[in-house]
Design a protein around this motif. Structure first.
Motif, PDB file in Angstrom:
ATOM      1  N   LEU A   1     -43.614  43.287 -17.733  1.00 47.24           N
ATOM      2  CA  LEU A   1     -42.740  42.979 -16.533  1.00 47.24           C
ATOM      3  C   LEU A   1     -40.930  44.165 -17.413  1.00 47.24           C
ATOM      4  N   GLU A   2     -39.895  44.265 -16.069  1.00 43.68           N
ATOM      5  CA  GLU A   2     -38.703  44.780 -16.459  1.00 43.68           C
ATOM      6  C   GLU A   2     -37.766  44.249 -16.271  1.00 43.68           C
ATOM      7  N   VAL A   3     -36.489  44.281 -16.993  1.00 42.10           N
ATOM      8  CA  VAL A   3     -35.049  43.284 -16.374  1.00 42.10           C
ATOM      9  C   VAL A   3     -34.668  44.294 -16.639  1.00 42.10           C
ATOM     10  N   TRP A   4     -33.507  44.656 -16.488  1.00 44.40           N
ATOM     11  CA  TRP A   4     -32.127  44.831 -16.240  1.00 44.40           C
ATOM     12  C   TRP A   4     -30.753  44.678 -16.244  1.00 44.40           C
ATOM     13  N   GLU A   5     -29.894  44.969 -17.020  1.00 48.09           N
ATOM     14  CA  GLU A   5     -28.458  44.611 -16.963  1.00 48.09           C
ATOM     15  C   GLU A   5     -28.536  43.788 -17.681  1.00 48.09           C
ATOM     16  N   SER A   6     -27.657  43.673 -18.873  1.00 49.30           N
ATOM     17  CA  SER A   6     -27.483  43.361 -20.014  1.00 49.30           C
ATOM     18  C   SER A   6     -27.462  41.493 -19.650  1.00 49.30           C
ATOM     19  N   LEU A   7     -27.242  40.937 -18.495  1.00 54.48           N
ATOM     20  CA  LEU A   7     -26.548  38.723 -18.732  1.00 54.48           C
ATOM     21  C   LEU A   7     -28.023  39.280 -18.361  1.00 54.48           C
ATOM     22  N   ALA A   8     -28.789  39.454 -17.593  1.00 59.97           N
ATOM     23  CA  ALA A   8     -30.269  39.521 -16.883  1.00 59.97           C
ATOM     24  C   ALA A   8     -31.279  39.014 -18.307  1.00 59.97           C
ATOM     25  N   ILE A   9     -31.052  40.171 -18.659  1.00 57.96           N
ATOM     26  CA  ILE A   9     -31.964  40.328 -20.242  1.00 57.96           C
ATOM     27  C   ILE A   9     -31.175  39.742 -20.935  1.00 57.96           C
ATOM     28  N   ILE A  10     -29.767  38.936 -21.245  1.00 59.62           N
ATOM     29  CA  ILE A  10     -30.028  37.842 -21.989  1.00 59.62           C
ATOM     30  C   ILE A  10     -30.602  36.569 -22.099  1.00 59.62           C
ATOM     31  N   GLU A  11     -30.039  35.961 -20.609  1.00 56.57           N
ATOM     32  CA  GLU A  11     -30.964  35.292 -19.793  1.00 56.57           C
ATOM     33  C   GLU A  11     -32.474  34.606 -19.800  1.00 56.57           C
ATOM     34  N   TYR A  12     -33.438  36.176 -19.780  1.00 54.82           N
ATOM     35  CA  TYR A  12     -34.331  35.770 -19.817  1.00 54.82           C
ATOM     36  C   TYR A  12     -34.455  35.709 -21.204  1.00 54.82           C
ATOM     37  N   VAL A  13     -34.271  36.293 -22.200  1.00 59.01           N
ATOM     38  CA  VAL A  13     -35.049  35.820 -23.709  1.00 59.01           C
ATOM     39  C   VAL A  13     -34.085  34.768 -24.123  1.00 59.01           C
ATOM     40  N   ALA A  14     -33.318  33.940 -23.009  1.00 60.28           N
ATOM     41  CA  ALA A  14     -32.711  33.206 -24.162  1.00 60.28           C
ATOM     42  C   ALA A  14     -33.871  31.651 -23.084  1.00 60.28           C
ATOM     43  N   GLU A  15     -34.643  32.007 -22.652  1.00 60.67           N
ATOM     44  CA  GLU A  15     -35.768  31.037 -21.845  1.00 60.67           C
ATOM     45  C   GLU A  15     -37.150  31.517 -22.934  1.00 60.67           C
ATOM     46  N   LEU A  16     -36.996  32.631 -22.722  1.00 61.14           N
ATOM     47  CA  LEU A  16     -37.868  32.752 -24.156  1.00 61.14           C
ATOM     48  C   LEU A  16     -37.983  32.826 -25.325  1.00 61.14           C
ATOM     49  N   PHE A  17     -37.132  32.097 -25.946  1.00 62.07           N
ATOM     50  CA  PHE A  17     -36.477  31.706 -27.110  1.00 62.07           C
ATOM     51  C   PHE A  17     -35.569  30.847 -27.254  1.00 62.07           C
ATOM     52  N   PRO A  18     -36.080  29.136 -26.563  1.00 62.20           N
ATOM     53  CA  PRO A  18     -34.477  28.319 -26.512  1.00 62.20           C
ATOM     54  C   PRO A  18     -34.329  27.835 -27.679  1.00 62.20           C
ATOM     55  N   ASP A  19     -35.326  27.839 -28.974  1.00 66.69           N
ATOM     56  CA  ASP A  19     -34.514  27.762 -29.933  1.00 66.69           C
ATOM     57  C   ASP A  19     -33.417  27.944 -30.714  1.00 66.69           C
ATOM     58  N   ALA A  20     -34.061  29.601 -30.245  1.00 66.95           N
ATOM     59  CA  ALA A  20     -32.448  30.902 -31.032  1.00 66.95           C
ATOM     60  C   ALA A  20     -31.136  30.403 -30.136  1.00 66.95           C
ATOM     61  N   GLU A  21     -30.649  29.698 -29.336  1.00 68.10           N
ATOM     62  CA  GLU A  21     -30.171  29.591 -29.443  1.00 68.10           C
ATOM     63  C   GLU A  21     -28.939  30.824 -28.834  1.00 68.10           C
ATOM     64  N   ILE A  22     -29.376  30.831 -28.344  1.00 63.63           N
ATOM     65  CA  ILE A  22     -28.267  32.565 -27.789  1.00 63.63           C
ATOM     66  C   ILE A  22     -26.942  32.138 -26.912  1.00 63.63           C
ATOM     67  N   TRP A  23     -27.285  30.945 -26.225  1.00 67.84           N
ATOM     68  CA  TRP A  23     -25.851  29.692 -25.503  1.00 67.84           C
ATOM     69  C   TRP A  23     -25.589  28.860 -26.474  1.00 67.84           C
ATOM     70  N   PRO A  24     -24.833  28.186 -26.102  1.00 70.82           N
ATOM     71  CA  PRO A  24     -24.339  27.432 -26.519  1.00 70.82           C
ATOM     72  C   PRO A  24     -25.627  26.282 -26.614  1.00 70.82           C
ATOM     73  N   ARG A  25     -25.409  25.194 -27.246  1.00 73.38           N
ATOM     74  CA  ARG A  25     -26.144  24.081 -27.068  1.00 73.38           C
ATOM     75  C   ARG A  25     -25.682  22.751 -25.976  1.00 73.38           C
ATOM     76  N   LYS A  26     -23.945  22.828 -26.216  1.00 74.70           N
ATOM     77  CA  LYS A  26     -23.894  21.739 -25.260  1.00 74.70           C
ATOM     78  C   LYS A  26     -24.062  22.782 -24.063  1.00 74.70           C
ATOM     79  N   VAL A  27     -24.355  21.307 -22.565  1.00 74.88           N
ATOM     80  CA  VAL A  27     -24.373  22.060 -21.505  1.00 74.88           C
ATOM     81  C   VAL A  27     -23.171  22.487 -20.557  1.00 74.88           C
ATOM     82  N   THR A  28     -21.855  21.302 -21.343  1.00 72.82           N
ATOM     83  CA  THR A  28     -20.690  21.871 -20.652  1.00 72.82           C
ATOM     84  C   THR A  28     -20.352  23.419 -21.545  1.00 72.82           C
TER      85      THR A  28
END
Length: 216
Positions: free
Chosen positions: A64-91
């Motif tokens: 798998l190849e993922v390019w663009e910074s935001l797409a990379i961040i989103e992909y890794v955030a899905e792989l590692f949900p406990d890493a809390e790459i994004w804030p916890r609260k949905v809002t």
């Protein structure tokens, strides 16, 4: 089990590489990195061999190849949900993604006038109204987020949103662009973060020089 390989450009110059790298490192995500320097006038042809977009950053996870910074961040955030790459609260995640996307797609005047150059000695640069308008909008975003979270980062703890704005922090600092007290405190917090400090320390030691990023 993932085996993430992140291709990046020069740490001294590559703001987009910095965003993905810092987001992953700050979250404690395991990955390998390979730096392909911009040591040619038009970049480096070796990048095309590892990235179908011909640009970095580019993340490889097996086939798998993922390019663009935001797409990379989103992909890794899905792989590692406990890493809390994004804030916890949905809002907060919604706001964090909105301001990160605005960073990814906007502020072209600032980017053009003030290329990232971590080695450049801080010096005030005279800029036009379009750049000042970009700075005003960035400060408005920072103020909105910091007033809601009480800091020290945009959403309290360091997140992908802070990684997305980290290169801007250095652009403002390097070129002496006018910002107010709360923005200065936020910038100091970003520059003091261990992941950011590591990137900068390694970047300023690089031997390569790119003429287009070396303003007089």
């Amino acid at each position: 089990m993932t085996d993430l390989l992140l291709y990046i450009g020069n740490k001294n110059y590559s703001s987009w590489s910095m965003r993905a790298w810092v987001a992953l490192r700050a979250a404690g995500v395991p990955f390998r990195e390979e730096l392909i320097p911009f040591d040619f006038e038009a970049g480096n042809p070796n990048i095309k061999a590892v990235s179908n977009s011909g640009k970095v950053p580019c993340l490889k996870d097996g086939q798998l190849e993922v390019w663009e910074s935001l797409a990379i961040i989103e992909y890794v955030a899905e792989l590692f949900p406990d890493a809390e790459i994004w804030p916890r609260k949905v809002t907060e995640r919604a706001y964090a993604r909105a301001v990160s996307t605005e960073m990814a797609t906007g502020f072209s005047a600032l980017r053009s006038a003030c290329p990232m150059n971590l080695r450049r000695a801080p010096e005030t640069l005279s800029v036009g109204q379009e750049v000042l308008a970009d700075i005003a909008r960035i400060e408005a975003i920072w103020t909105m987020c910091l007033e809601a979270s009480s800091g020290p980062y945009l959403f309290g703890d360091f997140s992908a949103a802070d990684a997305m704005y980290a290169p801007v922090v250095f652009r403002i600092s390097t070129y002496g662009l006018p910002v107010k007290g709360r923005s200065k405190a936020y910038m100091e917090a970003v520059m003091a973060h261990p992941a950011v400090k590591t990137w900068v320390e390694e970047g300023v030691q690089e031997p390569w020089s790119v003429a287009g990023a070396e303003l007089p």
